[in-house]
Design a protein around this motif. Structure first.
Motif, short mmCIF file in Angstrom:
data_model
loop_
_atom_site.label_atom_id
_atom_site.label_comp_id
_atom_site.label_asym_id
_atom_site.label_seq_id
_atom_site.Cartn_x
_atom_site.Cartn_y
_atom_site.Cartn_z
N CYS A 11 0.83 -1.22 0.00
CA CYS A 11 0.00 0.00 0.00
C CYS A 11 0.86 1.26 0.00
CB CYS A 11 -0.92 0.02 1.21
SG CYS A 11 -2.28 -1.16 1.11
N ARG A 12 1.98 1.25 0.68
CA ARG A 12 2.83 2.45 0.80
C ARG A 12 3.46 2.88 -0.53
NH1 ARG A 12 4.22 4.48 5.73
NH2 ARG A 12 3.38 3.31 7.48
N VAL A 13 3.52 2.00 -1.50
CA VAL A 13 4.09 2.37 -2.81
C VAL A 13 3.02 2.43 -3.90
CG1 VAL A 13 6.41 1.54 -2.29
CG2 VAL A 13 4.74 -0.03 -3.29
N CYS A 14 1.77 2.46 -3.47
CA CYS A 14 0.66 2.52 -4.43
C CYS A 14 0.31 3.97 -4.76
CB CYS A 14 -0.57 1.83 -3.83
SG CYS A 14 -2.01 1.83 -4.93
N GLN A 15 -0.15 4.20 -5.96
CA GLN A 15 -0.56 5.52 -6.42
C GLN A 15 -1.69 6.08 -5.56
OE1 GLN A 15 -1.55 5.62 -10.56
NE2 GLN A 15 -3.10 7.18 -10.27
N PHE A 16 -2.54 5.24 -5.01
CA PHE A 16 -3.71 5.68 -4.27
C PHE A 16 -3.46 5.86 -2.77
CE2 PHE A 16 -5.24 3.22 -7.95
CZ PHE A 16 -5.79 4.28 -8.67
N TYR A 17 -2.25 5.58 -2.31
CA TYR A 17 -1.89 5.77 -0.90
C TYR A 17 -1.84 7.27 -0.61
CZ TYR A 17 0.69 5.21 3.48
OH TYR A 17 1.08 5.24 4.79
N THR A 18 -2.46 7.71 0.49
CA THR A 18 -2.59 9.14 0.75
C THR A 18 -1.57 9.70 1.74
OG1 THR A 18 -4.15 8.81 2.54
CG2 THR A 18 -5.06 9.05 0.31
N ASN A 20 -1.78 9.55 4.86
CA ASN A 20 -2.60 10.11 5.93
C ASN A 20 -3.09 8.96 6.79
OD1 ASN A 20 -4.83 11.07 7.45
ND2 ASN A 20 -5.22 12.68 5.96
N VAL A 21 -2.89 9.02 8.10
CA VAL A 21 -3.29 7.92 8.97
C VAL A 21 -4.81 7.77 9.06
CG1 VAL A 21 -1.21 7.96 10.37
CG2 VAL A 21 -3.16 9.34 11.05
N HIS A 22 -5.56 8.82 8.76
CA HIS A 22 -7.02 8.76 8.83
C HIS A 22 -7.65 8.23 7.55
CE1 HIS A 22 -6.77 10.84 12.60
NE2 HIS A 22 -6.01 11.76 12.03
N LEU A 23 -6.98 8.40 6.43
CA LEU A 23 -7.47 7.91 5.14
C LEU A 23 -6.26 7.42 4.36
CD1 LEU A 23 -9.82 7.62 3.08
CD2 LEU A 23 -9.12 9.85 2.20
N ARG A 24 -5.93 6.15 4.52
CA ARG A 24 -4.71 5.62 3.89
C ARG A 24 -4.87 5.45 2.39
NH1 ARG A 24 -2.66 0.88 7.90
NH2 ARG A 24 -2.61 2.13 9.79
N CYS A 25 -6.04 4.99 1.96
CA CYS A 25 -6.23 4.68 0.54
C CYS A 25 -7.44 5.43 0.00
CB CYS A 25 -6.44 3.18 0.37
SG CYS A 25 -6.75 2.68 -1.34
N ALA A 26 -7.26 6.08 -1.14
CA ALA A 26 -8.36 6.83 -1.76
C ALA A 26 -9.40 5.90 -2.38
CB ALA A 26 -7.80 7.77 -2.82
N VAL A 27 -9.02 4.69 -2.75
CA VAL A 27 -9.95 3.76 -3.39
C VAL A 27 -10.61 2.84 -2.36
CG1 VAL A 27 -10.16 1.90 -5.08
CG2 VAL A 27 -8.64 3.81 -5.53
N HIS A 28 -9.84 2.38 -1.38
CA HIS A 28 -10.34 1.47 -0.34
C HIS A 28 -10.09 2.09 1.04
CE1 HIS A 28 -10.81 -1.66 -3.36
NE2 HIS A 28 -9.59 -1.36 -3.79
N PRO A 29 -10.90 3.05 1.46
CA PRO A 29 -10.65 3.76 2.72
C PRO A 29 -10.66 2.86 3.95
CG PRO A 29 -12.71 4.49 1.71
CD PRO A 29 -12.06 3.55 0.77
N ASP A 39 -6.81 -3.03 -7.38
CA ASP A 39 -6.64 -1.65 -7.84
C ASP A 39 -5.23 -1.13 -7.64
OD1 ASP A 39 -9.41 -1.19 -8.56
OD2 ASP A 39 -9.81 -1.36 -6.42
N PHE A 40 -4.31 -1.96 -7.17
CA PHE A 40 -2.94 -1.53 -6.91
C PHE A 40 -2.28 -1.01 -8.19
CE2 PHE A 40 1.62 -2.41 -7.02
CZ PHE A 40 2.05 -1.66 -5.94
N THR A 41 -1.71 0.19 -8.11
CA THR A 41 -0.96 0.79 -9.21
C THR A 41 0.30 1.37 -8.61
OG1 THR A 41 -3.04 1.40 -10.28
CG2 THR A 41 -1.05 2.47 -11.08
#
Length: 69
Positions: A11-18, A20-29, A39-41
């Motif tokens: 997740c830390r190297v994914c395009q959708f990683y934010t 932010n500890v409150h919202l880590r992923c924009a696609v899978h919050p 959806d990993f990119t």
């Protein structure tokens, strides 16, 4: 399953990683339900990416002048 277990190591190297500890992923919050995210990119920084913004020497000099004034 705890919240930390719902996020994968990649997740830390994914395009959708934010970053932010409150919202880590924009696609899978709330995280993923399986051991693989469909959806990993891979994140690839670009010139206009907010993660790759650098402070240029001229900006550093201006900040130092403001502090000393």
């Amino acid at each position: 399953m705890s919240e930390a277990d719902r996020f994968l190591p990649e997740c830390r190297v994914c395009q959708f990683y934010t970053c932010n500890v409150h919202l880590r992923c924009a696609v899978h919050p709330s995280g993923v339900e399986s051991e693989q995210c469909l959806d990993f990119t891979l994140y690839q920084p670009s010139v206009h990416s907010p993660r790759s913004i650098e402070v240029y020497p001229a900006q550093k000099d201006a900040k130092q002048r403001k502090k000393s004034a």
